[in-house]
Design a protein around this motif. Structure first.
Motif, PDB file in Angstrom:
ATOM      1  N   VAL A 275       0.846  -1.206   0.000  1.00 25.79           N
ATOM      2  CA  VAL A 275       0.000   0.000   0.000  1.00 25.79           C
ATOM      3  C   VAL A 275       0.874   1.246   0.000  1.00 25.79           C
ATOM      4  O   VAL A 275       0.641   2.193  -0.759  1.00 25.79           O
ATOM      5  CB  VAL A 275      -0.963  -0.007   1.207  1.00 25.79           C
ATOM      6  N   GLY A 276       1.890   1.243   0.851  1.00 23.32           N
ATOM      7  CA  GLY A 276       2.799   2.390   0.901  1.00 23.32           C
ATOM      8  C   GLY A 276       3.541   2.601  -0.400  1.00 23.32           C
ATOM      9  O   GLY A 276       3.699   3.735  -0.873  1.00 23.32           O
ATOM     10  N   ALA A 277       3.989   1.510  -1.007  1.00 29.12           N
ATOM     11  CA  ALA A 277       4.703   1.617  -2.282  1.00 29.12           C
ATOM     12  C   ALA A 277       3.797   2.165  -3.379  1.00 29.12           C
ATOM     13  O   ALA A 277       4.212   3.025  -4.167  1.00 29.12           O
ATOM     14  CB  ALA A 277       5.259   0.252  -2.672  1.00 29.12           C
ATOM     15  N   LEU A 278       2.565   1.684  -3.427  1.00 24.49           N
ATOM     16  CA  LEU A 278       1.633   2.193  -4.434  1.00 24.49           C
ATOM     17  C   LEU A 278       1.309   3.659  -4.201  1.00 24.49           C
ATOM     18  O   LEU A 278       1.192   4.448  -5.147  1.00 24.49           O
ATOM     19  CB  LEU A 278       0.356   1.352  -4.445  1.00 24.49           C
ATOM     20  N   ASN A 279       1.178   4.041  -2.934  1.00 21.09           N
ATOM     21  CA  ASN A 279       0.911   5.444  -2.622  1.00 21.09           C
ATOM     22  C   ASN A 279       2.078   6.326  -3.073  1.00 21.09           C
ATOM     23  O   ASN A 279       1.873   7.379  -3.674  1.00 21.09           O
ATOM     24  CB  ASN A 279       0.642   5.619  -1.125  1.00 21.09           C
ATOM     25  N   TRP A 280       3.316   5.883  -2.809  1.00 21.71           N
ATOM     26  CA  TRP A 280       4.475   6.666  -3.244  1.00 21.71           C
ATOM     27  C   TRP A 280       4.592   6.701  -4.764  1.00 21.71           C
ATOM     28  O   TRP A 280       5.040   7.700  -5.335  1.00 21.71           O
ATOM     29  CB  TRP A 280       5.759   6.121  -2.623  1.00 21.71           C
TER      30      TRP A 280
ATOM     31  N   ALA B 145      -3.931  10.326   1.896  1.00 21.32           N
ATOM     32  CA  ALA B 145      -4.424  11.615   2.384  1.00 21.32           C
ATOM     33  C   ALA B 145      -5.801  11.927   1.814  1.00 21.32           C
ATOM     34  O   ALA B 145      -6.662  12.455   2.513  1.00 21.32           O
ATOM     35  CB  ALA B 145      -3.439  12.727   2.024  1.00 21.32           C
ATOM     36  N   THR B 146      -6.015  11.572   0.568  1.00 20.24           N
ATOM     37  CA  THR B 146      -7.313  11.821  -0.056  1.00 20.24           C
ATOM     38  C   THR B 146      -8.414  11.000   0.611  1.00 20.24           C
ATOM     39  O   THR B 146      -9.501  11.509   0.885  1.00 20.24           O
ATOM     40  CB  THR B 146      -7.251  11.494  -1.563  1.00 20.24           C
ATOM     41  N   ILE B 147      -8.125   9.752   0.885  1.00 18.21           N
ATOM     42  CA  ILE B 147      -9.134   8.875   1.493  1.00 18.21           C
ATOM     43  C   ILE B 147      -9.433   9.274   2.927  1.00 18.21           C
ATOM     44  O   ILE B 147     -10.582   9.274   3.362  1.00 18.21           O
ATOM     45  CB  ILE B 147      -8.676   7.402   1.429  1.00 18.21           C
ATOM     46  N   PHE B 148      -8.390   9.627   3.682  1.00 22.10           N
ATOM     47  CA  PHE B 148      -8.558   9.826   5.118  1.00 22.10           C
ATOM     48  C   PHE B 148      -8.576  11.290   5.560  1.00 22.10           C
ATOM     49  O   PHE B 148      -8.446  11.579   6.741  1.00 22.10           O
ATOM     50  CB  PHE B 148      -7.475   9.065   5.882  1.00 22.10           C
ATOM     51  N   GLY B 149      -8.721  12.226   4.644  1.00 21.51           N
ATOM     52  CA  GLY B 149      -8.964  13.614   5.024  1.00 21.51           C
ATOM     53  C   GLY B 149      -7.751  14.499   5.186  1.00 21.51           C
ATOM     54  O   GLY B 149      -7.755  15.396   6.022  1.00 21.51           O
ATOM     55  N   GLY B 150      -6.728  14.288   4.401  1.00 20.49           N
ATOM     56  CA  GLY B 150      -5.557  15.158   4.441  1.00 20.49           C
ATOM     57  C   GLY B 150      -4.388  14.521   5.167  1.00 20.49           C
ATOM     58  O   GLY B 150      -4.552  13.586   5.951  1.00 20.49           O
ATOM     59  N   GLN B 151      -3.200  15.041   4.891  1.00 18.45           N
ATOM     60  CA  GLN B 151      -1.986  14.467   5.466  1.00 18.45           C
ATOM     61  C   GLN B 151      -1.912  14.625   6.975  1.00 18.45           C
ATOM     62  O   GLN B 151      -1.252  13.844   7.639  1.00 18.45           O
ATOM     63  CB  GLN B 151      -0.750  15.101   4.841  1.00 18.45           C
ATOM     64  N   LYS B 152      -2.559  15.617   7.512  1.00 19.12           N
ATOM     65  CA  LYS B 152      -2.449  15.877   8.948  1.00 19.12           C
ATOM     66  C   LYS B 152      -3.567  15.252   9.763  1.00 19.12           C
ATOM     67  O   LYS B 152      -3.569  15.372  10.980  1.00 19.12           O
ATOM     68  CB  LYS B 152      -2.376  17.372   9.194  1.00 19.12           C
ATOM     69  N   SER B 153      -4.495  14.570   9.112  1.00 15.70           N
ATOM     70  CA  SER B 153      -5.575  13.925   9.863  1.00 15.70           C
ATOM     71  C   SER B 153      -5.015  12.736  10.638  1.00 15.70           C
ATOM     72  O   SER B 153      -4.018  12.126  10.263  1.00 15.70           O
ATOM     73  CB  SER B 153      -6.696  13.465   8.931  1.00 15.70           C
ATOM     74  N   PHE B 154      -5.691  12.407  11.726  1.00 18.28           N
ATOM     75  CA  PHE B 154      -5.240  11.308  12.575  1.00 18.28           C
ATOM     76  C   PHE B 154      -5.195   9.991  11.811  1.00 18.28           C
ATOM     77  O   PHE B 154      -4.234   9.226  11.936  1.00 18.28           O
ATOM     78  CB  PHE B 154      -6.148  11.177  13.805  1.00 18.28           C
ATOM     79  N   LEU B 155      -6.216   9.721  11.004  1.00 23.48           N
ATOM     80  CA  LEU B 155      -6.264   8.450  10.277  1.00 23.48           C
ATOM     81  C   LEU B 155      -5.142   8.335   9.247  1.00 23.48           C
ATOM     82  O   LEU B 155      -4.526   7.271   9.113  1.00 23.48           O
ATOM     83  CB  LEU B 155      -7.620   8.271   9.606  1.00 23.48           C
ATOM     84  N   SER B 156      -4.864   9.415   8.535  1.00 23.26           N
ATOM     85  CA  SER B 156      -3.762   9.393   7.566  1.00 23.26           C
ATOM     86  C   SER B 156      -2.445   9.142   8.273  1.00 23.26           C
ATOM     87  O   SER B 156      -1.642   8.314   7.844  1.00 23.26           O
ATOM     88  CB  SER B 156      -3.679  10.708   6.799  1.00 23.26           C
ATOM     89  N   ARG B 157      -2.230   9.849   9.359  1.00 26.61           N
ATOM     90  CA  ARG B 157      -0.984   9.677  10.106  1.00 26.61           C
ATOM     91  C   ARG B 157      -0.878   8.268  10.662  1.00 26.61           C
ATOM     92  O   ARG B 157       0.203   7.684  10.681  1.00 26.61           O
ATOM     93  CB  ARG B 157      -0.884  10.719  11.207  1.00 26.61           C
ATOM     94  N   ALA B 158      -1.995   7.687  11.099  1.00 28.07           N
ATOM     95  CA  ALA B 158      -1.983   6.314  11.600  1.00 28.07           C
ATOM     96  C   ALA B 158      -1.590   5.343  10.488  1.00 28.07           C
ATOM     97  O   ALA B 158      -0.799   4.419  10.714  1.00 28.07           O
ATOM     98  CB  ALA B 158      -3.347   5.955  12.179  1.00 28.07           C
ATOM     99  N   VAL B 159      -2.130   5.553   9.289  1.00 30.31           N
ATOM    100  CA  VAL B 159      -1.773   4.692   8.161  1.00 30.31           C
ATOM    101  C   VAL B 159      -0.296   4.851   7.836  1.00 30.31           C
ATOM    102  O   VAL B 159       0.415   3.853   7.624  1.00 30.31           O
ATOM    103  CB  VAL B 159      -2.653   4.999   6.924  1.00 30.31           C
TER     104      VAL B 159
END
Length: 64
Positions: free
Chosen positions: A11-16, A28-42
């Motif tokens: 998942v990380g490789a595909l995102n990069w 970031a698009t799925i979970f509401g931006g780079q600074k959202s808790f869910l994005s950071r958790a991922v």
């Protein structure tokens, strides 16, 4: 645990790949931006999975 880690590394490789080619951060698009808790958790889970997967580099191959 190994399969979950591998899945998250993929998942990380595909995102990069998307970031590199199209400047599009899917996580970031799925979970509401780079600074959202869910994005950071991922991001943290992907990073920890990458560290976990380092053991595959140094593991000796076992014959079946």
């Amino acid at each position: 645990m190994d399969k979950i880690a591998l899945l998250l590394v993929i998942v990380g490789a595909l995102n990069w790949l998307l970031v590199g080619l199209f400047q599009f951060d899917l996580v970031a698009t799925i979970f509401g931006g780079q600074k959202s808790f869910l994005s950071r958790a991922v991001y943290v889970l992907v990073g920890l999975s990458g560290l976990w997967s380092l053991k595959f580099l140094f593991a000796e191959r076992r014959s079946a």
